[in-house]
Design a protein around this motif. Structure first.
Motif, mmCIF file in Angstrom:
data_model
loop_
_atom_site.group_PDB
_atom_site.id
_atom_site.type_symbol
_atom_site.label_atom_id
_atom_site.label_comp_id
_atom_site.label_asym_id
_atom_site.label_seq_id
_atom_site.Cartn_x
_atom_site.Cartn_y
_atom_site.Cartn_z
ATOM 1 N N PRO A 1 0.832 -1.210 0.000
ATOM 2 C CA PRO A 1 0.000 0.000 0.000
ATOM 3 C C PRO A 1 0.862 1.253 0.000
ATOM 4 N N GLU A 2 0.406 2.274 -0.720
ATOM 5 C CA GLU A 2 1.188 3.498 -0.859
ATOM 6 C C GLU A 2 0.252 4.693 -0.872
ATOM 7 N N ARG A 3 0.736 5.821 -0.367
ATOM 8 C CA ARG A 3 -0.070 7.042 -0.371
ATOM 9 C C ARG A 3 -0.478 7.409 -1.787
ATOM 10 N N LEU A 4 -1.696 7.908 -1.938
ATOM 11 C CA LEU A 4 -2.221 8.267 -3.247
ATOM 12 C C LEU A 4 -1.367 9.316 -3.942
ATOM 13 N N ASP A 5 -0.994 10.379 -3.226
ATOM 14 C CA ASP A 5 -0.223 11.444 -3.882
ATOM 15 C C ASP A 5 1.143 10.943 -4.317
ATOM 16 N N ARG A 6 1.779 10.107 -3.505
ATOM 17 C CA ARG A 6 3.099 9.596 -3.868
ATOM 18 C C ARG A 6 2.999 8.643 -5.060
ATOM 19 N N TRP A 7 1.974 7.815 -5.067
ATOM 20 C CA TRP A 7 1.812 6.865 -6.170
ATOM 21 C C TRP A 7 1.588 7.606 -7.485
ATOM 22 N N LEU A 8 0.727 8.622 -7.469
ATOM 23 C CA LEU A 8 0.458 9.378 -8.692
ATOM 24 C C LEU A 8 1.701 10.114 -9.172
ATOM 25 N N ALA A 9 2.431 10.720 -8.254
ATOM 26 C CA ALA A 9 3.641 11.458 -8.645
ATOM 27 C C ALA A 9 4.667 10.521 -9.272
ATOM 28 N N ASP A 10 4.708 9.267 -8.807
ATOM 29 C CA ASP A 10 5.670 8.307 -9.341
ATOM 30 C C ASP A 10 5.215 7.680 -10.652
ATOM 31 N N ASN A 11 3.910 7.706 -10.914
ATOM 32 C CA ASN A 11 3.384 6.978 -12.064
ATOM 33 C C ASN A 11 2.780 7.857 -13.154
ATOM 34 N N VAL A 12 2.700 9.155 -12.914
ATOM 35 C CA VAL A 12 2.237 10.097 -13.941
ATOM 36 C C VAL A 12 3.338 11.129 -14.121
ATOM 37 N N GLU A 13 4.162 10.954 -15.123
ATOM 38 C CA GLU A 13 5.381 11.743 -15.262
ATOM 39 C C GLU A 13 5.135 13.233 -15.467
ATOM 40 N N ALA A 14 3.988 13.594 -15.993
ATOM 41 C CA ALA A 14 3.754 14.993 -16.359
ATOM 42 C C ALA A 14 3.510 15.896 -15.154
ATOM 43 N N PHE A 15 3.348 15.313 -13.957
ATOM 44 C CA PHE A 15 2.964 16.131 -12.818
ATOM 45 C C PHE A 15 3.875 15.890 -11.622
ATOM 46 N N SER A 16 4.239 16.993 -10.951
ATOM 47 C CA SER A 16 5.025 16.901 -9.730
ATOM 48 C C SER A 16 4.109 16.496 -8.571
ATOM 49 N N VAL B 1 0.136 17.223 -8.042
ATOM 50 C CA VAL B 1 -0.790 16.124 -7.775
ATOM 51 C C VAL B 1 -1.601 16.406 -6.522
ATOM 52 N N GLN B 2 -0.938 16.904 -5.481
ATOM 53 C CA GLN B 2 -1.645 17.207 -4.235
ATOM 54 C C GLN B 2 -2.706 18.279 -4.446
ATOM 55 N N GLN B 3 -2.379 19.288 -5.265
ATOM 56 C CA GLN B 3 -3.362 20.330 -5.581
ATOM 57 C C GLN B 3 -4.588 19.717 -6.255
ATOM 58 N N LEU B 4 -4.351 18.830 -7.219
ATOM 59 C CA LEU B 4 -5.457 18.223 -7.961
ATOM 60 C C LEU B 4 -6.299 17.319 -7.071
ATOM 61 N N ILE B 5 -5.650 16.593 -6.158
ATOM 62 C CA ILE B 5 -6.400 15.755 -5.227
ATOM 63 C C ILE B 5 -7.313 16.616 -4.361
ATOM 64 N N GLU B 6 -6.759 17.707 -3.825
ATOM 65 C CA GLU B 6 -7.552 18.603 -2.967
ATOM 66 C C GLU B 6 -8.697 19.247 -3.719
ATOM 67 N N GLN B 7 -8.547 19.403 -5.039
ATOM 68 C CA GLN B 7 -9.600 19.993 -5.867
ATOM 69 C C GLN B 7 -10.656 18.971 -6.279
ATOM 70 N N GLY B 8 -10.501 17.711 -5.853
ATOM 71 C CA GLY B 8 -11.473 16.682 -6.201
ATOM 72 C C GLY B 8 -11.323 16.155 -7.606
ATOM 73 N N ALA B 9 -10.124 16.243 -8.158
ATOM 74 C CA ALA B 9 -9.894 15.829 -9.543
ATOM 75 C C ALA B 9 -9.427 14.385 -9.656
#
Length: 309
Positions: free
Chosen positions: A12-27, A31-39
Motif C-alpha cells: 500500500p502506498e499514499r495516493l499522492d506519492r503513487w500518482l507522482a511516481d506513475n504520472v510523469e507529467a505532474f510533480s 498532484v496534491q493540488q489536484l487531489i484537494e480539488q477533487g480531480a
C-alpha cells in the motif's frame, strides 16, 4: 483531460506519492493540488485525501481540469531576464518585489509581471495564482529565480529542487566574523510558536522540517563577513534563520537580525541569490545563470573594504 491508471502489485502506498511516481507529467505538489480539488477518483469514487492508501488493483482516474482564465490582471512591470527559451526563463528579482499575490500584496508581484511578459503561454501552468512558479525568494531577497513556461518544465524543475540536483547559491553579508572558514548548518526549521509570520529552529518532533545550509567565508570585512551559502533544502527563510542561529545575522534583516548596518540604506536583508544552475527540462543541458550584485551592495562592500585600509 483524463489519465487512467491501475495500481500494480506492491505494498500500500499514499495516493499522492503513487500518482507522482506513475504520472510523469505532474510533480507531487501539483498532484496534491489536484487531489484537494477533487480531480482524482479511486475505484469510481472521488478521493480528496492525499494520504489515502492505494493498493494493487485500485483503478485511478486523474481528471486534469481545463485551464481557467486568469483572475489576475497582467501588469507591465519591467523584468531583468538572465536566461530564456521556450520552456523556462530565469529572472533577476529585485528587492521589494513579492513573488506571488498574498494578503497585503494584491498587485505588483512577479506573477503580475510574468503574466504581462509571457501572455497566454502561462495559462494552466501550475495554477491560477502562481503560474510557472517553481520556487520563491523572500520579498527583499534579490537574485536569480527560475520560472517554468510549460507544465512539463514545471514538473521537471520542481523535481530538481526536491531532489537537490538544482544548485542554488547565495551571497550574504553578515554581522560578525565566523571562527571557521566553512561549515554546514543542519537544524530543522518550523513556524515560530509565538510569532506566526516568522520561522525558527524547531525540533522535528515539534513540527520542524529538515533544513541544511552549506556556507563558506568569501571575504572578511572587519566585524562583517561576505559569505557564500548553498541550499540543500529550501525551507522558508532558511538562510536567514540558519545565519542568525550561528550568531551571524544577515545585515538589514528586520526579522532575524538587526536593521542597523553601516553607511548604505539597503531595501532589506543583504541576501542575494547570485547563481542558479539546473538541467534543462527537455534537453538536459546544463543551464547556469548569474545575477549581478545590486548597486547598493557594490557601494556597501566598497565602504566596508575602505575601512580596512
Amino acid at each position: 483531460m483524463g489519465i487512467e491508471r491501475t495500481v500494480e502489485a506492491g505494498a500500500p502506498e499514499r495516493l499522492d506519492r503513487w500518482l507522482a511516481d506513475n504520472v510523469e507529467a505532474f510533480s507531487r505538489n501539483r498532484v496534491q493540488q489536484l487531489i484537494e480539488q477533487g480531480a482524482v477518483s479511486v475505484n469510481g469514487e472521488v478521493c480528496d485525501r492525499k494520504k489515502e492508501l492505494v493498493t494493487a488493483g485500485d483503478y485511478i482516474i486523474l481528471s486534469v481540469p481545463e485551464a481557467q482564465p486568469y483572475e489576475l490582471t497582467p501588469e507591465d512591470i519591467p523584468l531583468d531576464i538572465l536566461y530564456e527559451d521556450d520552456q523556462l526563463l530565469i529572472v533577476n528579482k529585485p528587492a521589494g518585489m513579492v513573488v506571488h499575490p498574498a494578503p497585503g500584496h494584491a498587485t505588483g508581484t512577479l506573477v503580475h509581471a510574468l503574466l504581462f511578459y509571457c501572455g497566454e503561454q502561462l495559462t494552466g501552468v501550475g495554477g491560477v495564482q502562481r503560474p510557472g512558479i517553481v520556487h520563491r525568494l523572500d520579498k527583499n531577497t534579490t537574485g536569480a529565480m527560475v520560472v517554468a513556461k510549460t507544465e512539463t518544465a514545471l514538473c521537471n524543475l520542481q523535481q530538481q529542487i526536491q531532489a537537490k540536483t538544482a544548485k542554488r547559491e547565495y551571497l550574504g553579508i553578515v554581522n560578525g566574523a565566523p571562527k571557521a572558514e566553512q561549515g554546514t548548518i543542519d537544524q530543522p526549521i518550523g513556524r515560530h510558536p509565538k510569532h506566526r509570520k516568522k520561522m525558527s529552529i524547531l525540533p522535528v518532533e515539534s513540527g520542524g522540517r529538515t533544513a541544511i545550509t552549506h556556507w563558506k567565508t568569501v571575504e572578511r570585512l572587519g566585524n562583517y563577513t561576505l559569505i557564500h551559502f548553498q541550499l540543500e533544502t529550501g525551507r522558508t527563510h532558511q538562510i536567514r534563520v540558519h545565519s542568525a542561529y550561528l550568531g551571524l545575522p544577515i545585515i538589514g534583516d528586520p526579522d532575524y537580525g538587526s536593521t542597523r548596518f553601516p553607511g548604505v540604506k539597503l531595501p532589506g536583508q543583504a541576501l542575494h541569490a547570485f547563481r542558479l544552475t539546473l538541467s534543462h527540462p527537455i534537453t538536459q543541458a546544463v543551464v547556469s545563470a548569474e545575477a549581478p550584485l545590486p548597486d547598493q551592495w557594490k557601494i556597501l562592500l566598497g565602504q566596508l573594504r575602505s575601512r580596512l585600509r
